[in-house]
Design a protein around this motif. Structure first.
Motif, PDB file in Angstrom:
ATOM      1  N   VAL A  21      -2.908  63.893 109.257  1.00  0.00           N
ATOM      2  CA  VAL A  21      -2.083  62.788 109.706  1.00  0.00           C
ATOM      3  C   VAL A  21      -1.049  63.280 110.698  1.00  0.00           C
ATOM      4  O   VAL A  21      -0.395  64.292 110.493  1.00  0.00           O
ATOM      5  CB  VAL A  21      -1.393  62.109 108.518  1.00  0.00           C
ATOM      6  CG1 VAL A  21      -0.317  61.156 108.989  1.00  0.00           C
ATOM      7  CG2 VAL A  21      -2.420  61.366 107.693  1.00  0.00           C
ATOM      8  N   ASN A  24      -7.579  60.644 104.284  1.00  0.00           N
ATOM      9  CA  ASN A  24      -6.151  60.863 104.501  1.00  0.00           C
ATOM     10  C   ASN A  24      -5.638  60.033 105.670  1.00  0.00           C
ATOM     11  O   ASN A  24      -4.582  59.386 105.588  1.00  0.00           O
ATOM     12  CB  ASN A  24      -5.904  62.351 104.756  1.00  0.00           C
ATOM     13  CG  ASN A  24      -4.441  62.723 104.667  1.00  0.00           C
ATOM     14  OD1 ASN A  24      -3.833  62.614 103.607  1.00  0.00           O
ATOM     15  ND2 ASN A  24      -3.865  63.174 105.765  1.00  0.00           N
ATOM     16  N   VAL A  63      -2.804  57.188 104.748  1.00  0.00           N
ATOM     17  CA  VAL A  63      -1.419  57.420 105.162  1.00  0.00           C
ATOM     18  C   VAL A  63      -1.071  56.574 106.380  1.00  0.00           C
ATOM     19  O   VAL A  63       0.011  55.978 106.443  1.00  0.00           O
ATOM     20  CB  VAL A  63      -1.165  58.915 105.410  1.00  0.00           C
ATOM     21  CG1 VAL A  63       0.283  59.144 105.847  1.00  0.00           C
ATOM     22  CG2 VAL A  63      -1.447  59.712 104.132  1.00  0.00           C
ATOM     23  N   ASP A  72       1.631  53.450 107.197  1.00  0.00           N
ATOM     24  CA  ASP A  72       2.410  53.268 108.416  1.00  0.00           C
ATOM     25  C   ASP A  72       2.289  51.830 108.937  1.00  0.00           C
ATOM     26  O   ASP A  72       3.285  51.198 109.299  1.00  0.00           O
ATOM     27  CB  ASP A  72       1.927  54.226 109.513  1.00  0.00           C
ATOM     28  CG  ASP A  72       2.213  55.685 109.211  1.00  0.00           C
ATOM     29  OD1 ASP A  72       3.169  55.961 108.461  1.00  0.00           O
ATOM     30  OD2 ASP A  72       1.480  56.540 109.734  1.00  0.00           O
ATOM     31  N   HIS A 121      -3.865  67.867 101.231  1.00  0.00           N
ATOM     32  CA  HIS A 121      -2.660  68.177 102.009  1.00  0.00           C
ATOM     33  C   HIS A 121      -2.243  69.631 101.807  1.00  0.00           C
ATOM     34  O   HIS A 121      -1.981  70.361 102.773  1.00  0.00           O
ATOM     35  CB  HIS A 121      -1.549  67.221 101.561  1.00  0.00           C
ATOM     36  CG  HIS A 121      -0.200  67.519 102.091  1.00  0.00           C
ATOM     37  ND1 HIS A 121       0.259  67.064 103.310  1.00  0.00           N
ATOM     38  CD2 HIS A 121       0.839  68.234 101.562  1.00  0.00           C
ATOM     39  CE1 HIS A 121       1.494  67.475 103.510  1.00  0.00           C
ATOM     40  NE2 HIS A 121       1.881  68.185 102.468  1.00  0.00           N
ATOM     41  N   ARG A 146       1.062  58.158  94.216  1.00  0.00           N
ATOM     42  CA  ARG A 146       1.268  57.511  95.513  1.00  0.00           C
ATOM     43  C   ARG A 146       2.591  57.952  96.129  1.00  0.00           C
ATOM     44  O   ARG A 146       2.640  58.295  97.313  1.00  0.00           O
ATOM     45  CB  ARG A 146       1.259  55.988  95.341  1.00  0.00           C
ATOM     46  CG  ARG A 146       1.680  55.211  96.580  1.00  0.00           C
ATOM     47  CD  ARG A 146       1.864  53.739  96.252  1.00  0.00           C
ATOM     48  NE  ARG A 146       2.298  52.958  97.399  1.00  0.00           N
ATOM     49  CZ  ARG A 146       3.554  52.839  97.804  1.00  0.00           C
ATOM     50  NH1 ARG A 146       4.528  53.476  97.137  1.00  0.00           N
ATOM     51  NH2 ARG A 146       3.853  52.092  98.852  1.00  0.00           N
ATOM     52  N   LEU A 204       3.236  60.192  99.614  1.00  0.00           N
ATOM     53  CA  LEU A 204       4.011  59.666 100.733  1.00  0.00           C
ATOM     54  C   LEU A 204       5.274  60.479 100.981  1.00  0.00           C
ATOM     55  O   LEU A 204       5.759  60.553 102.118  1.00  0.00           O
ATOM     56  CB  LEU A 204       4.334  58.195 100.495  1.00  0.00           C
ATOM     57  CG  LEU A 204       3.095  57.279 100.497  1.00  0.00           C
ATOM     58  CD1 LEU A 204       3.468  55.867 100.081  1.00  0.00           C
ATOM     59  CD2 LEU A 204       2.405  57.277 101.858  1.00  0.00           C
ATOM     60  N   THR A 218       3.916  63.662 102.791  1.00  0.00           N
ATOM     61  CA  THR A 218       3.551  63.370 104.179  1.00  0.00           C
ATOM     62  C   THR A 218       4.706  62.747 104.956  1.00  0.00           C
ATOM     63  O   THR A 218       4.508  62.208 106.045  1.00  0.00           O
ATOM     64  CB  THR A 218       2.316  62.444 104.240  1.00  0.00           C
ATOM     65  OG1 THR A 218       2.557  61.262 103.453  1.00  0.00           O
ATOM     66  CG2 THR A 218       1.081  63.156 103.729  1.00  0.00           C
ATOM     67  N   ARG A 222       6.632  60.172 104.547  1.00  0.00           N
ATOM     68  CA  ARG A 222       6.721  58.722 104.724  1.00  0.00           C
ATOM     69  C   ARG A 222       7.806  58.106 103.848  1.00  0.00           C
ATOM     70  O   ARG A 222       8.322  57.054 104.182  1.00  0.00           O
ATOM     71  CB  ARG A 222       5.372  58.080 104.401  1.00  0.00           C
ATOM     72  CG  ARG A 222       4.469  57.830 105.615  1.00  0.00           C
ATOM     73  CD  ARG A 222       4.105  59.051 106.370  1.00  0.00           C
ATOM     74  NE  ARG A 222       3.410  58.721 107.608  1.00  0.00           N
ATOM     75  CZ  ARG A 222       2.960  59.631 108.461  1.00  0.00           C
ATOM     76  NH1 ARG A 222       3.122  60.914 108.205  1.00  0.00           N
ATOM     77  NH2 ARG A 222       2.354  59.260 109.572  1.00  0.00           N
TER      78      ARG A 222
END
Length: 301
Positions: A2, A161, A165, A169, A192, A260, A264, A267, A269
């Protein structure tokens, strides 16, 4: 992986890396690593489903909407990135490309009319899912991570992924909820960490690889909604590089919460310390976990 920038596709490798990757041995994982991959059919279906959700969110947000979790992107950039990446990866697998110098150079062209986005993304998602057939899973295909997985299995996890992800977004841009099943999120956390500790991560992201080295510091990530070792990730920062194992140990910092939310957060987020928003608890050295996050951004090259 990502990306946080609108460069696509994410694994178009520079020549310095493709030369290295071509001569890397693929038949072993780095010491201390282990991979748990989801069922292939479930993964294929999830790629199609999460791409569908992304397309719906993109339509709701509109092409010029900003993407808060990827500040340099618009929703149009997001749609283009995902569709192009899925078509690009599908071609790699369909052609059974093993030499990185032969990777596709042409990218799919997205529709100029946003009303056609959903059809275009449906086609790209189905194409890459079909390419990752049972027959292709262990076929010779280039794996840019050089982490021991057959190439198609690497790409299958990577495409899941991307859809999940970036689906978040798009949903965030549209102000919509973005659900991720716990087992899917857990599998993507494993993917990841495998990427961050892969041989080619150090080649592509030297600063990141060096920053997450250490002198034995440990981080424990625990998914509260995933049973057994499938929801545990123990990371050790060694002088020669970070390693991880699917197990539970006493650690300098332990981060516990829904899979979850962990995905996030990892990554980048969601924030690490907003417990009300994420349901995540941090015990121990919070700065150690935050340093890990600050130095593991996935940026296209």
């Amino acid at each position: 992986m990502v990306s946080n920038q609108p460069d696509a596709p994410i694994w178009r490798l520079p020549m310095s890396l493709t030369g290295m990757a071509r001569h890397t041995q693929y038949n072993h994982l780095r010491k201390g690593q282990s991979m748990t991959e989801p069922n292939a059919e479930r993964t294929r279906l999830a790629i199609v489903e999460h791409t569908r959700r992304l397309a719906e969110s993109a339509a709701a947000a509109g092409p010029d909407a900003a993407v808060p979790t990827a500040p340099q992107w618009t929703v149009a950039d997001l749609v283009t990135h995902l569709g192009q990446t899925q078509h690009w990866v599908a071609e790699i697998i369909e052609r059974r490309i093993t030499d990185p110098t032969q990777l596709p150079t042409e990218l799919a062209v997205p529709p100029t009319n946003p009303l056609l986005w959903q059809t275009w993304l449906s086609e790209s998602a189905q194409r890459v899912a079909n390419a990752c057939s049972d027959e292709a899973l262990d076929a010779p295909v280039f794996n840019p991570a050089a982490d021991g997985r057959p190439g198609t299995r690497f790409w299958l996890s990577s495409m899941l992924n991307e859809a999940v992800v970036h689906g978040f977004d798009a949903a965030d841009a549209a102000g919509r909820p973005a659900d991720v099943d716990a087992d899917i999120a857990a599998a993507l956390i494993s993917n990841h960490l495998a990427m961050l500790t892969s041989p080619t991560w150090e080649m592509r992201r030297t600063e990141s690889a060096h920053a997450i080295r250490g002198t034995g510091q440990t981080l424990q990530w625990l998914a509260s909604d995933v049973p057994g070792n499938a929801g545990t990730w123990f990371v050790q920062r060694r002088p020669d590089g970070a390693v991880w194992r699917p197990e539970t140990q006493q650690a300098d910092v332990t981060v516990t919460g829904p899979a979850r939310s962990l995905l996030l957060i990892l990554t980048r987020r969601l924030p690490l310390t907003d417990r009300d928003a994420t349901g995540v608890r941090v015990d121990g050295d919070t700065s150690l976990a935050q340093h890990w996050l600050d130095n593991t951004a996935h940026v296209a090259g």
